[in-house]
Design an enzyme around this catalytic site. Structure first.
Site, mmCIF file in Angstrom:
data_model
loop_
_atom_site.group_PDB
_atom_site.id
_atom_site.type_symbol
_atom_site.label_atom_id
_atom_site.label_comp_id
_atom_site.label_asym_id
_atom_site.label_seq_id
_atom_site.Cartn_x
_atom_site.Cartn_y
_atom_site.Cartn_z
ATOM 1 N N ASP A 131 0.791 -1.236 0.000
ATOM 2 C CA ASP A 131 0.000 0.000 0.000
ATOM 3 C C ASP A 131 0.824 1.286 0.000
ATOM 4 O O ASP A 131 0.323 2.344 -0.370
ATOM 5 C CB ASP A 131 -0.942 0.013 1.207
ATOM 6 N N HIS A 132 2.091 1.224 0.392
ATOM 7 C CA HIS A 132 2.872 2.449 0.583
ATOM 8 C C HIS A 132 3.653 2.895 -0.652
ATOM 9 O O HIS A 132 4.038 4.059 -0.742
ATOM 10 C CB HIS A 132 3.867 2.264 1.739
ATOM 11 N N ASP A 196 3.130 -0.474 11.403
ATOM 12 C CA ASP A 196 2.703 0.846 10.974
ATOM 13 C C ASP A 196 2.066 1.520 12.176
ATOM 14 O O ASP A 196 1.340 0.883 12.943
ATOM 15 C CB ASP A 196 1.704 0.751 9.821
ATOM 16 N N ARG A 478 -2.143 12.864 9.743
ATOM 17 C CA ARG A 478 -0.838 13.410 10.136
ATOM 18 C C ARG A 478 -0.481 14.560 9.201
ATOM 19 O O ARG A 478 -0.692 14.474 7.999
ATOM 20 C CB ARG A 478 0.213 12.295 10.055
ATOM 21 N N SER A 673 5.617 8.009 12.878
ATOM 22 C CA SER A 673 5.549 6.682 12.269
ATOM 23 C C SER A 673 6.298 5.629 13.085
ATOM 24 O O SER A 673 7.196 5.931 13.858
ATOM 25 C CB SER A 673 6.131 6.750 10.859
ATOM 26 N N ARG A 675 8.275 3.583 11.737
ATOM 27 C CA ARG A 675 9.391 3.119 10.904
ATOM 28 C C ARG A 675 10.675 2.917 11.703
ATOM 29 O O ARG A 675 11.218 3.835 12.306
ATOM 30 C CB ARG A 675 9.617 4.071 9.730
#
Length: 787
Positions: A131-132, A196, A478, A673, A675
Site C-alpha cells: 500500500d505504501h 505501521d 498526520r 511513524s 518506521r
C-alpha cells in the site's frame, strides 16, 4: 508449533455472479458455517475466545476489582497470567498476540530480519500489504500500473518471502493495510501487532492493535513472547450524540487538542459511555486510527451492536455471534478505574480543523477564519484530499457525495483541486457500483489508487513549487512539515472528509458551512444542508478484484532471492556486540532543536523505494532535523575536518574513521511513524546513543531493539549544557541496570567539564539486547544455544 497459512476460502468466496458480475459477500456460495469459529475467512486459525476467557478469569481473581475493556483484552493475552506483574505504567508484560500485519515499506526490513533469524516459517497468522509504494500522479489505474512496474523487484521479493515463510500477500491495489485489516482480520478481543503506527485502526472493531517496529514483529512471528510496558488507561467518556456536521473525526481532533501529541504516551485510550451508540464501526476506527497522533499505545472501543453489524456486513456473522457470547470479556466493568478521564458531550461537540504542521493544534470551525487571518496562514485552499486509512469508509464517501450533489444542483463544483483515495479495493468497487465515485468525479475529483498516496508523501505534486507557501486540507491523520508533498511551506490541515469537501467547494479557510452561504451559478445564495450517507451499503459490499495470494501448502520449491547488486534490497549484516567498555569520547553528530519526528530522522516520500536497502536509505538520515546551533537543516560541522556538510555524509566520515557518535534531541523525540529505519540508520552509520528530553514510545523501543542506548536527561535543563563540539562519555555501563541512571561526562572544547545524569527505561532483557548488539543478535544467540 508453526502457523499453517492454508486458506479456508479461495476464489469461490469471490465468485462472480453470472447476471450482475458483482462480487458481493452475501452472494457467496459458501455459508457462514464454512468459516465458523475462525479468526478470518482467509485462514483456518480458530477464534481464541476460550483461551482468552480462561486467562481473563485468572487475572480477574488476581486483581479483584472492576476492569476496563482494554485491560481485559490485553491481560487475557498474557503469556503467564498466573504470575505476571500487572502494575500500570511500570510492569513489562509478556504477551502472545494473535496476528501480525506488515505494510510493504516496513515489511521489507522486517522480513529481511526474519530471514536472518534462520527460522523456517512464521508461528502466527501474518500478512503483507502492498500500500505504501504507489505514488499518486494522475489517477488510480495509471498510477497502479506504474507502481507495479517500478516496484516489481520489491513486490516479487515480498510475494516470494510470503510464500516461503507462510504469510498471506495482498497485492498492490488491494488497499491500505488498516482498511484491509478492518474488513478481513480485526475482531473484538484481538491482540495484533502491525509495522505501521496507525495499526490502532482495528480498535474500532474492538481489537487491541498496536504499532511496532519490524524487530518486534519478528519476535511475534518467531513465537517469542512480545514485550510491552504495561500501559496506563485513559478513559474518554462520551455522552450525547453526533448529529449534523459533527463527525467521528471531530472526536479525535478534540482529544488531540486536549492531550497534545505526547499526552497519550504509555497509555491506551479507551472510549466508553452512551455516546458510543451514535458512532458507526468505521467511525470508531477513524478515531482509533488517529490515536497514534497523541502518542497512545493504542485505542479501543468496547464491543457493541455497531461492530456486530459491520462484521455481518463484511461476511463474518459467525464472529459477531461469538463476540455476542463473549461480551463480558469485551466491555468494561462498571466502576473500572482510569488513570485519566476526559468528558466529551457529543451533542455539544463542534466540527474541528487541526493544524497546520502538527495534528494537535485544534480549532473549531467557527473560529478557523479568524485564527487563520491572525496567524497569516494562506487562506486559499489549493488542494482538498479525502480518503486514506483514516477516513475512506462507505459512510465517509457517501456523506461527501451528498455535499457534492448539493453543490452541483446549484451549478457549482470544487474550487480547489480535489483528490479521493479509496481505502481498499472493496470500498472502491462498492462506491463505483453505487455511483458515489462518479458523483465525486463530476464534482471535480480525481480518484486515486487504493493506497496511502499523499497521506504518507507519495504524491508527485505539480501545482506548486517547493518553497511556495500554500494551504491544503485533508481528511488524513498526520500533517507534519513536508509530510504530504515534501514542501516545508505547505500548510496542511486535518479535518473530517465532510469539512474537507465543503472547504474545497468554497476554496478558502474562511468558509464555515454551518453558517455561511454560497452563491450558485444562477446568482442565488444557498446554504449546504448537513451531510448524510448510509453507514453500510444496502446492496452489500462489492469485493472487487481478487488481489489476495495465499501461502502455498508446500513451500519447498519457493526461492527468495536478493540480488547482491540490487539498489533496493540488501541482506542484513549483524551489528557488532558491545565490547564491555564504557563509551568514551563520543562525538556529537547533531544537536536537534524542537520537533524531531521519524519523518525528520528518516524521510518518506521518494525514499520509500530504499526501505529494503539499509545502506542506501541511510542517506536520508536527519535531512530535515533542525540544527540547534544554526537553525539549519542537513548541515553540521565535521568535528575532525572542520567542514560543514550533510548529516549522512558527516556520519559516514566518522564511521570510516572509527569514531562513534551520539545525537542529542528535544521533547517527544521520534514522534510519528513506526518506521524502524529511524533507529536502524543511526545504528548503521556509527551511532551508539540518542540522548533527549523525552521519547515517543515506538521509537524508543525501536532504538532498544537495534542495540542503541535511548537515554533521557534526568534534568531537562541539562540539554542546554551540551555543546555540539563536546566529547561525551557514558560511564559505568558494566553496571547498567533497570532504573539505575547513567553518568554522562561532557568535555567541552575550552577544557571544562560537566557531569550530568541520564535516565533509561531498559529492563534486564533490553539491556541484554544492548550487550548483544541488537535484539536480533540475542535471538540468534539463544537459537544457537538451544540447538
Amino acid at each position: 508449533m508453526a502457523y499453517c497459512g492454508r486458506a479456508v476460502l479461495t476464489k469461490a468466496c469471490r465468485a462472480v455472479s453470472q447476471q450482475t458480475q458483482s462480487r458481493c459477500f452475501h452472494q457467496s456460495p459458501l455459508s457462514y458455517a464454512a468459516t465458523k469459529a475462525a479468526m478470518s475467512r482467509l485462514d483456518d486459525v480458530p477464534l481464541p475466545y476460550d483461551k482468552l476467557q480462561k486467562n481473563y478469569e485468572v487475572v480477574k481473581k488476581r486483581l479483584n476489582r472492576p476492569m476496563t475493556a482494554s485491560e481485559k483484552v490485553l491481560y487475557s493475552h498474557l503469556d503467564q497470567p498466573t504470575s505476571q506483574e500487572l502494575e500500570r505504567g511500570t510492569s513489562y508484560l509478556q504477551l502472545r498476540p494473535d496476528r501480525v500485519a506488515l505494510q510493504d515499506a516496513t515489511a521489507q526490513m522486517a522480513l529481511l530480519q526474519f530471514i536472518s533469524s534462520g527460522l523456517p516459517q512464521v508461528a502466527v497468522p501474518s500478512t503483507i500489504h502492498c500500500d505504501h509504494l504507489i505514488e499518486a500522479q494522475v489517477g488510480g489505474v495509471k498510477d497502479l500500473a506504474r507502481a507495479k512496474d517500478i516496484n516489481k523487484e520489491v513486490y516479487d521479493f515480498l510475494a516470494s518471502a510470503g510464500a516461503k515463510y507462510g504469510l498471506g500477500f495482498w497485492k498492490p491495489g488491494s488497499g491500505i493495510i488498516h482498511q484491509i485489516i478492518l474488513e478481513n482480520y480485526a475482531f473484538p478481543g484481538l491482540l495484533m501487532v502491525g509495522t505501521d503506527s496507525h495499526t490502532p485502526n482495528g480498535g474500532g472493531l474492538g481489537g487491541l492493535c498496536i504499532g511496532v517496529g519490524g524487530a518486534d514483529a519478528v519476535d511475534v512471528m518467531a513465537d517469542i513472547p512480545w514485550e510491552l510496558k504495561c500501559p496506563k488507561v485513559i478513559g474518554v467518556h462520551l455522552t450525547g450524540a453526533l448529529s449534523g456536521w459533527t463527525s467521528p473525526k471531530d472526536i479525535i481532533l478534540k482529544v488531540a487538542g486536549i492531550l497534545s501529541v505526547k499526552g497519550g504516551t504509555g497509555a491506551i485510550v479507551e472510549y466508553f459511555g452512551p455516546g458510543l451508540d451514535s458512532i458507526s464501526c468505521t467511525g470508531m476506527a477513524t478515531i482509533c486510527n488517529m490515536g497514534a497522533e497523541i502518542g497512545a499505545t493504542t485505542s479501543l472501543f468496547p464491543y457493541n451492536q455497531r461492530m456486530h453489524d459491520y462484521l455481518a456486513a463484511t461476511g463474518r456473522k459467525e464472529i459477531a455471534l461469538a463476540a455476542d457470547d463473549n461480551a463480558a470479556l469485551l466491555t468494561p466493568d462498571s466502576g473500572a478505574p482510569y488513570d485519566q478521564l476526559i468528558e466529551i458531550n457529543l451533542s455539544e461537540l463542534k466540527p474541528h480543523v487541526n493544524g497546520p504542521f502538527t495534528p494537535d493544534l485544534a480549532t473549531p470551525i467557527d473560529e478557523l477564519a479568524e485564527t487563520a487571518k491572525k496567524n497569516g496562514w494562506p487562506l486559499d485552499i489549493k488542494v482538498g484530499l479525502i480518503g486514506s486509512c483514516t477516513n475512506s469508509s462507505y459512510e465517509d464517501m457517501g456523506r461527501c457525495a451528498s455535499l457534492a450533489k448539493q453543490a452541483m444542483d446549484h451549478g457549482l463544483k470544487a474550487k480547489s483541486t480535489f483528490n479521493v483515495t479509496p481505502g481498499s479495493e472493496q470500498i472502491r468497487a462498492t462506491i463505483e457500483r453505487d455511483g458515489i465515485a462518479e458523483t465525486l468525479r463530476e464534482f471535480g475529483g480525481t480518484v486515486l489508487a487504493n493506497a496511502c498516496g499523499p497521506c504518507i508523501g507519495q504524491w508527485d505534486r505539480k501545482d506548486v513549487k517547493k518553497g511556495e507557501k500554500n494551504t491544503i486540507v485533508t481528511s488524513y491523520n498526520r500533517n507534519f512539515t513536508g509530510r504530504n508533498d515534501a514542501n516545508a511551506a505547505t500548510h496542511a490541515f486535518v479535518t473530517s472528509p465532510e469539512l474537507t469537501t465543503a472547504l474545497s467547494l468554497a476554496g478558502t479557510l474562511t468558509f464555515n458551512p454551518l453558517t455561511d452561504s454560497l452563491t450558485g451559478a444562477d446568482g442565488k445564495e444557498f446554504k449546504l444542508a448537513a451531510p448524510n450517507g448510509d453507514e453500510l451499503p444496502s446492496r452489500g459490499f462489492d469485493a472487487g478484484e481478487d488481489t489476495y495470494q495465499h501461502p502455498p501448502a508446500d513451500n519447498a520449491a519457493v526461492k527468495v532471492v536478493v540480488d547482491p547488486e540490487s539498489k533496493r534490497l540488501q541482506l542484513l549484516e549483524p551489528f557488532q556486540p558491545w565490547d564491555g567498555k564504557d563509551l568514551d569520547d563520543l562525538t556529537i553528530l547533531l544537536k536537534v532543536k524542537g520537533k524531531c519526528t521519524t519523518d525528520h530522522i528518516s524521510a518518506a516520500g521518494p525514499w520509500l523505494k530504499f526501505r529494503g536497502h539499509l545502506d542506501n536509505i541511510s542517506n536520508n538520515m536527519f535531512l530535515t532535523a533542525v540544527n540547534a546551533d544554526t537553525g539549519e537543516m542537513n548541515a553540521v560541522k565535521n568535528q575532525v575536518t572542520g567542514e560543514v556538510g550533510p548529516v549522512p555524509a558527516t556520519a559516514r566520515d566518522y564511521k570510516a574513521r572509527g569514531i562513534s557518535w551520539v545525537v542529542v534531541g528535544d521533547e517527544n523525540y521520534g514522534e510519528g511513524s513506526s518506521r524502524e529505519h529511524a533507529a536502524l540508520e543511526p545504528r548503521h552509520l556509527g551511532g551508539r546513543a540518542i540522548i533527549v528530553k523525552s521519547f515517543a514510545r515506538i521509537h524508543e523501543t525501536n532504538l532498544k531493539k537495534q542495540g542503541m542506548l535511548p537515554l533521557t536527561f534526568s534534568n531537562a535543563a541539562d540539554y542546554d549544557k551540551v555543546r555540539s563540539d563536546d566529547k561525551l562519555s557514558l560511564k559505568g555501563l558494566k553496571d547498567l541496570a533497570p532504573g539505575k541512571p547513567v553518568e554522562c561526562v561532557l568535555k567541552h572544547a575550552d577544557g571544562s567539564t560537566d557531569t550530568i545524569q541520564l535516565q533509561h527505561s531498559m529492563n534486564n532483557q533490553q539491556i541484554e539486547w544492548f550487550k548483544a548488539g541488537s535484539a536480533l543478535n540475542k535471538m540468534r544467540q539463544q537459537s544457537v544455544e538451544r540447538c
